[in-house]
Design a protein around this motif. Sequence first.
Motif, PDB file in Angstrom:
ATOM      1  N   SER A 131      89.683  24.435 -20.439  1.00 16.70           N
ATOM      2  CA  SER A 131      89.181  24.865 -20.248  1.00 16.70           C
ATOM      3  C   SER A 131      88.310  24.517 -19.039  1.00 16.70           C
ATOM      4  CB  SER A 131      87.771  24.721 -21.503  1.00 16.70           C
ATOM      5  OG  SER A 131      86.529  25.080 -21.014  1.00 16.70           O
ATOM      6  N   ALA A 132      89.078  22.424 -18.935  1.00 18.91           N
ATOM      7  CA  ALA A 132      89.013  21.742 -18.107  1.00 18.91           C
ATOM      8  C   ALA A 132      90.171  22.081 -16.839  1.00 18.91           C
ATOM      9  CB  ALA A 132      89.504  20.531 -18.065  1.00 18.91           C
TER      10      ALA A 132
ATOM     11  N   GLU B  17      86.748  28.951 -18.321  1.00 14.28           N
ATOM     12  CA  GLU B  17      86.284  31.149 -18.184  1.00 14.28           C
ATOM     13  C   GLU B  17      85.196  31.275 -17.839  1.00 14.28           C
ATOM     14  OE1 GLU B  17      86.211  32.347 -22.011  1.00 14.28           O
ATOM     15  OE2 GLU B  17      88.232  31.567 -22.756  1.00 14.28           O
ATOM     16  N   VAL B  18      84.619  31.973 -16.996  1.00 15.89           N
ATOM     17  CA  VAL B  18      83.665  32.597 -16.512  1.00 15.89           C
ATOM     18  C   VAL B  18      83.094  33.491 -16.994  1.00 15.89           C
ATOM     19  CG1 VAL B  18      82.650  32.930 -13.860  1.00 15.89           C
ATOM     20  CG2 VAL B  18      84.782  31.437 -14.283  1.00 15.89           C
TER      21      VAL B  18
ATOM     22  N   SER C 287      80.883  36.762 -16.599  1.00 13.43           N
ATOM     23  CA  SER C 287      80.851  37.644 -15.350  1.00 13.43           C
ATOM     24  C   SER C 287      79.362  38.830 -15.434  1.00 13.43           C
ATOM     25  CB  SER C 287      81.723  37.934 -14.605  1.00 13.43           C
ATOM     26  OG  SER C 287      82.532  38.710 -15.700  1.00 13.43           O
ATOM     27  N   ARG C 288      79.012  38.733 -16.731  1.00 12.03           N
ATOM     28  CA  ARG C 288      77.619  39.893 -17.276  1.00 12.03           C
ATOM     29  C   ARG C 288      77.397  39.212 -18.497  1.00 12.03           C
ATOM     30  NH1 ARG C 288      79.549  41.827 -22.112  1.00 12.03           N
ATOM     31  NH2 ARG C 288      81.665  41.925 -22.678  1.00 12.03           N
ATOM     32  N   ILE C 289      76.440  40.095 -18.633  1.00 11.89           N
ATOM     33  CA  ILE C 289      74.942  39.292 -19.610  1.00 11.89           C
ATOM     34  C   ILE C 289      75.764  39.239 -20.989  1.00 11.89           C
ATOM     35  CG2 ILE C 289      72.696  39.470 -21.035  1.00 11.89           C
ATOM     36  CD1 ILE C 289      71.681  40.120 -17.967  1.00 11.89           C
ATOM     37  N   PRO C 290      75.819  38.689 -21.754  1.00  9.63           N
ATOM     38  CA  PRO C 290      76.099  38.963 -23.264  1.00  9.63           C
ATOM     39  C   PRO C 290      75.901  40.276 -23.640  1.00  9.63           C
ATOM     40  CG  PRO C 290      76.071  36.905 -22.656  1.00  9.63           C
ATOM     41  CD  PRO C 290      75.328  37.035 -21.515  1.00  9.63           C
ATOM     42  N   ASP C 291      74.749  40.499 -23.790  1.00 11.09           N
ATOM     43  CA  ASP C 291      74.329  40.970 -24.642  1.00 11.09           C
ATOM     44  C   ASP C 291      74.641  42.813 -24.283  1.00 11.09           C
ATOM     45  OD1 ASP C 291      70.792  41.812 -24.478  1.00 11.09           O
ATOM     46  OD2 ASP C 291      72.499  41.388 -23.085  1.00 11.09           O
ATOM     47  N   GLY C 292      75.583  43.217 -22.991  1.00 10.69           N
ATOM     48  CA  GLY C 292      75.695  44.016 -22.360  1.00 10.69           C
ATOM     49  C   GLY C 292      74.608  43.850 -21.317  1.00 10.69           C
ATOM     50  N   GLY C 293      73.474  43.658 -21.013  1.00  5.73           N
ATOM     51  CA  GLY C 293      72.243  43.761 -20.527  1.00  5.73           C
ATOM     52  C   GLY C 293      71.680  45.236 -20.555  1.00  5.73           C
ATOM     53  N   ARG C 294      71.442  44.799 -21.914  1.00  2.00           N
ATOM     54  CA  ARG C 294      70.615  46.212 -22.039  1.00  2.00           C
ATOM     55  C   ARG C 294      68.747  45.702 -22.075  1.00  2.00           C
ATOM     56  NH1 ARG C 294      72.685  46.093 -28.340  1.00  2.00           N
ATOM     57  NH2 ARG C 294      74.556  44.708 -26.796  1.00  2.00           N
TER      58      ARG C 294
END
Length: 94
Positions: A62-63, A67-68, A70-77
């Motif tokens: 992680s250092a 991890e980046v 790149s999308r909304i965690p809930d799938g962008g609903r």
Amino acid sequence: MPTYDYRCPRDGTFALRFPIGEAAPGVRCVTCGAEAVRVFAPPMLNALPRPLVAALDRTGRSAEAPEVVSRIPDGGRGRRRTPHPGHARLPRPD
Ligand SMILES: [Zn+2]
């Protein structure tokens, strides 16, 4: 007293305890009496529990390369969720 490792050419590695700073560079093997030399090893690394090793590895990764997202965690609903239903009853700005 700390433990020091010694290696006999015939019987392998064994450990002896000496006061700090008084470990001999060579001793007699406890099994056969032959000359055994002191060996240096990283102490207790094999004694770390696997979950701790995994956590330390993750922290290191992680250092270096986090991890980046790149999308909304809930799938962008689109619906924003709040953790408590009472939040819906809070006053809204005009
Ligand atoms: Zn021996």
